[in-house]
Design an enzyme around this catalytic site. Structure first.
Site, short mmCIF file in Angstrom:
data_model
loop_
_atom_site.label_atom_id
_atom_site.label_comp_id
_atom_site.label_asym_id
_atom_site.label_seq_id
_atom_site.Cartn_x
_atom_site.Cartn_y
_atom_site.Cartn_z
N TYR A 145 0.85 -1.21 0.00
CA TYR A 145 0.00 0.00 0.00
C TYR A 145 0.88 1.25 0.00
CZ TYR A 145 -3.71 3.17 1.76
OH TYR A 145 -4.62 4.19 1.94
N GLU A 147 4.04 1.76 -0.78
CA GLU A 147 4.86 2.01 -1.97
C GLU A 147 3.99 2.31 -3.18
OE1 GLU A 147 7.69 2.86 -1.65
OE2 GLU A 147 8.73 1.70 -0.14
N LYS A 149 1.26 3.98 -3.11
CA LYS A 149 0.86 5.39 -2.98
C LYS A 149 2.05 6.31 -3.21
CE LYS A 149 -3.56 5.03 -1.91
NZ LYS A 149 -4.66 5.66 -2.65
N PHE A 191 -14.00 -2.02 16.80
CA PHE A 191 -14.33 -1.67 18.19
C PHE A 191 -15.85 -1.47 18.35
CE2 PHE A 191 -9.89 0.45 18.99
CZ PHE A 191 -9.30 -0.79 18.87
N GLN A 209 0.20 2.79 20.78
CA GLN A 209 0.39 3.44 19.48
C GLN A 209 -0.72 4.48 19.30
OE1 GLN A 209 -0.76 0.38 19.99
NE2 GLN A 209 -1.97 -0.45 18.31
N THR A 210 -0.40 5.55 18.59
CA THR A 210 -1.39 6.63 18.46
C THR A 210 -1.90 6.75 17.02
OG1 THR A 210 0.20 8.37 17.89
CG2 THR A 210 -0.21 7.98 20.24
N ARG A 211 -3.12 7.30 16.91
CA ARG A 211 -3.70 7.70 15.63
C ARG A 211 -4.45 9.01 15.88
NH1 ARG A 211 -0.89 4.04 14.54
NH2 ARG A 211 -1.19 2.33 13.07
P1 NAD Z 1 -12.78 1.86 0.36
O1 NAD Z 1 -12.19 0.51 0.31
O2 NAD Z 1 -14.07 2.05 1.06
O3 NAD Z 1 -12.95 2.45 -1.10
C1 NAD Z 1 -12.09 2.15 -2.16
C2 NAD Z 1 -12.92 1.94 -3.41
O4 NAD Z 1 -12.05 1.66 -4.52
C3 NAD Z 1 -13.88 0.74 -3.30
O5 NAD Z 1 -15.18 1.11 -3.68
C4 NAD Z 1 -13.28 -0.29 -4.25
O6 NAD Z 1 -14.25 -1.16 -4.79
C5 NAD Z 1 -12.63 0.61 -5.29
N1 NAD Z 1 -11.55 -0.05 -6.05
C6 NAD Z 1 -10.47 -0.72 -5.58
N2 NAD Z 1 -9.72 -1.17 -6.60
C7 NAD Z 1 -10.32 -0.75 -7.75
C8 NAD Z 1 -10.03 -0.90 -9.13
N3 NAD Z 1 -8.95 -1.56 -9.56
N4 NAD Z 1 -10.87 -0.34 -10.03
C9 NAD Z 1 -11.98 0.35 -9.63
N5 NAD Z 1 -12.31 0.50 -8.33
C10 NAD Z 1 -11.49 -0.04 -7.41
O7 NAD Z 1 -11.65 2.82 0.99
P2 NAD Z 1 -11.73 4.33 1.46
O8 NAD Z 1 -11.48 4.38 2.90
O9 NAD Z 1 -12.95 4.96 0.91
O10 NAD Z 1 -10.45 4.94 0.73
C11 NAD Z 1 -10.58 5.64 -0.49
C12 NAD Z 1 -9.23 6.23 -0.89
O11 NAD Z 1 -8.75 7.10 0.13
C13 NAD Z 1 -8.16 5.17 -1.12
O12 NAD Z 1 -7.37 5.55 -2.24
C14 NAD Z 1 -7.33 5.24 0.15
O13 NAD Z 1 -6.00 4.87 -0.08
C15 NAD Z 1 -7.44 6.71 0.53
N6 NAD Z 1 -7.28 6.89 1.98
C16 NAD Z 1 -8.27 6.58 2.87
C17 NAD Z 1 -8.06 6.77 4.23
C18 NAD Z 1 -9.13 6.50 5.27
O14 NAD Z 1 -8.90 6.73 6.45
N7 NAD Z 1 -10.30 6.04 4.90
C19 NAD Z 1 -6.81 7.23 4.70
C20 NAD Z 1 -5.82 7.49 3.76
C21 NAD Z 1 -6.06 7.34 2.40
N1 UDP Z 2 -6.12 -1.95 15.83
C1 UDP Z 2 -6.44 -2.55 17.03
N2 UDP Z 2 -7.47 -3.45 17.05
C2 UDP Z 2 -8.23 -3.75 15.95
C3 UDP Z 2 -7.90 -3.11 14.72
C4 UDP Z 2 -6.84 -2.22 14.70
O1 UDP Z 2 -5.79 -2.30 18.06
O2 UDP Z 2 -9.16 -4.56 16.07
C5 UDP Z 2 -5.00 -1.00 15.83
C6 UDP Z 2 -3.99 -1.20 14.69
O3 UDP Z 2 -3.01 -2.15 15.07
C7 UDP Z 2 -3.43 0.21 14.55
C8 UDP Z 2 -4.62 1.11 14.89
O4 UDP Z 2 -5.54 0.29 15.61
O5 UDP Z 2 -2.41 0.42 15.50
C9 UDP Z 2 -5.33 1.68 13.66
O6 UDP Z 2 -5.58 0.62 12.78
P1 UDP Z 2 -6.45 0.74 11.47
O7 UDP Z 2 -6.50 -0.62 10.86
O8 UDP Z 2 -7.72 1.41 11.77
O9 UDP Z 2 -5.65 1.73 10.50
P2 UDP Z 2 -4.11 2.13 10.29
O10 UDP Z 2 -4.01 3.46 10.92
O11 UDP Z 2 -3.19 1.14 10.94
O12 UDP Z 2 -3.98 2.15 8.82
#
Ligand code: NAD
Ligand code: UDP
Length: 314
Positions: A145, A147, A149, A191, A209-211
């Site tokens: 993921y 790499e 991005k 959760f 760990q923090t988020r």
């Molecule tokens: P999600 O999995 O809900 O949505 C991703 C969508 O992309 C899905 O609908 C999936 O079917 C579609 N998809 C995947 N591969 C595809 C392909 N080859 N062709 C067409 N469609 C395809 O995830 P999300 O949380 O909505 O994330 C959306 C974007 O935001 C992603 O690019 C993700 O990397 C980025 N992002 C999300 C978060 C977050 O916290 N949600 C954080 C950082 C980055």
């Molecule tokens: N995590 C956890 N329990 C779970 C799922 C995730 O403790 O059931 C932790 C995970 O190891 C990470 C943080 O929660 O430290 C956030 O994880 P998430 O999968 O939501 O996203 P990330 O920020 O790691 O992409």
């Protein structure tokens, strides 16, 4: 204005579809439903300015007619998803980004890449500013993921420099809200589901760990401001309110009104120890900052999951 949104049937993509439709845009959503669901956009399917097409964006994309903006959101995003789908994740970050940039170039459209805080890997500095280059293990499990991005950011920047495509890059930090998949394996859905169904809450590692969790409406507003800006370099969008995962689990449990135990499970490999956005740049150039606090955002999200769980058991 007409936008093409890849991944538009996913969690964030579907909120972006709603947002642009509300502002009068035409939206074409391209999604192969790998991790998304048509139900996320079902209220839009009858809208005259919305269209959804099943398309794998790692294959050639043919969109007839003019396009003003291409927004590339397609990619598995939950660690559980991308660990299960390593090749698809690399392909959508590489080939999918190439195809969508090619579409933007052919249509003279603007382009926005949904990048991620994972570009910073397991960061050695905190908070993370856009100037930090990151600490990523390229061959670790999360490397597929991270790499993908990082390559996507490099390719987007190359299309800007070499072809003059008008690009934007948003580095999204952990975002939550309605339409997250109940079983996507991320901390919040896990959760909430566990607290709602009486299962023990699984905290990985010691929970220190923090988020930093951003509510979805704040994120989409920040992305829209970036779309409208002239900034080509990456911009962090996230909520700088940092919290340990253990405290987060306790907050969710209290909000659900549950007394399930919290159990500790092994920490996944390369799990970042800290993550907190430095949003000075977004504040300065977009005049943006998050407005929804964790308490309010969690309340709205728990309400959504409560209905999902009730629908499943009913
Ligand atoms: P999600 O999995 O809900 O949505 C991703 C969508 O992309 C899905 O609908 C999936 O079917 C579609 N998809 C995947 N591969 C595809 C392909 N080859 N062709 C067409 N469609 C395809 O995830 P999300 O949380 O909505 O994330 C959306 C974007 O935001 C992603 O690019 C993700 O990397 C980025 N992002 C999300 C978060 C977050 O916290 N949600 C954080 C950082 C980055
Ligand atoms: N995590 C956890 N329990 C779970 C799922 C995730 O403790 O059931 C932790 C995970 O190891 C990470 C943080 O929660 O430290 C956030 O994880 P998430 O999968 O939501 O996203 P990330 O920020 O790691 O992409």
């Amino acid at each position: 204005m007409r936008a093409v949104i890849t991944g538009g049937a996913g969690f964030l993509g579907s909120h972006l579809c709603d947002y642009l439709i509300e502002r009068g845009w035409d939206v074409l959503c391209l999604d192969n439903l790998l991790t998304g669901a048509e139900s996320n956009v079902s209220p839009l399917l009858s809208h005259p300015r919305f269209r959804m097409a099943r398309q794998d964006v790692t294959r050639f994309i043919d969109v007839p007619g003019p396009v003003d903006y291409v927004l590339h959101f397609a990619s598995p995003a939950s660690p559980v998803d991308y660990l299960k789908l390593p090749i698809q994740t690399l392909k959508v970050g590489a080939l999918g980004t190439h195809n969508t940039l090619g579409l933007a170039l052919a249509k003279t459209a603007k382009y926005l890449l949904a990048s991620t805080s994972e570009c910073y890997g397991d960061p050695a500095v905190s908070p993370q500013a856009e100037t930090y280059w990151g600490n990523v293990n390229p061959i670790g499990p999360r490397g597929v993921y991270d790499e993908a991005k990082r390559f996507a950011e490099a390719l987007t920047t190359a299309y800007h420099r070499a072809h003059g495509v008008d690009t934007r890059i948003v580095r999204i930090f952990n975002t939550y809200g309605p339409r997250m998949r109940l079983n996507d394996g991320r901390a919040l859905p896990n959760f909430v589901y566990q607290a709602l169904t009486g299962e023990a809450i699984t905290v990985y590692g010691d929970g220190r760990q923090t988020r930093s969790f951003c509510y979805v409406s704040d994120l989409i507003e920040g992305i829209y401001r970036l779309m409208e800006s002239g900034e080509h370099a990456p911009v962090n969008i996230g909520n700088p309110q940092e919290i340990t995962i253990l405290e987060f689990a306790e907050r969710v449990r209290a909000l659900v009104g549950s007394d399930v135990p919290i159990v500790f499970k092994p920490l996944p490999q390369d799990d970042p120890k800290q993550r907190c956005p430095d949003i000075s740049k977004a504040r300065r150039i977009l005049n943006w900052e998050p407005k929804v606090n964790l308490e309010d955002g969690l309340r709205l999200t728990v309400e959504f999951f409560r209905k999902q769980v009730a629908a499943r058991s009913g």
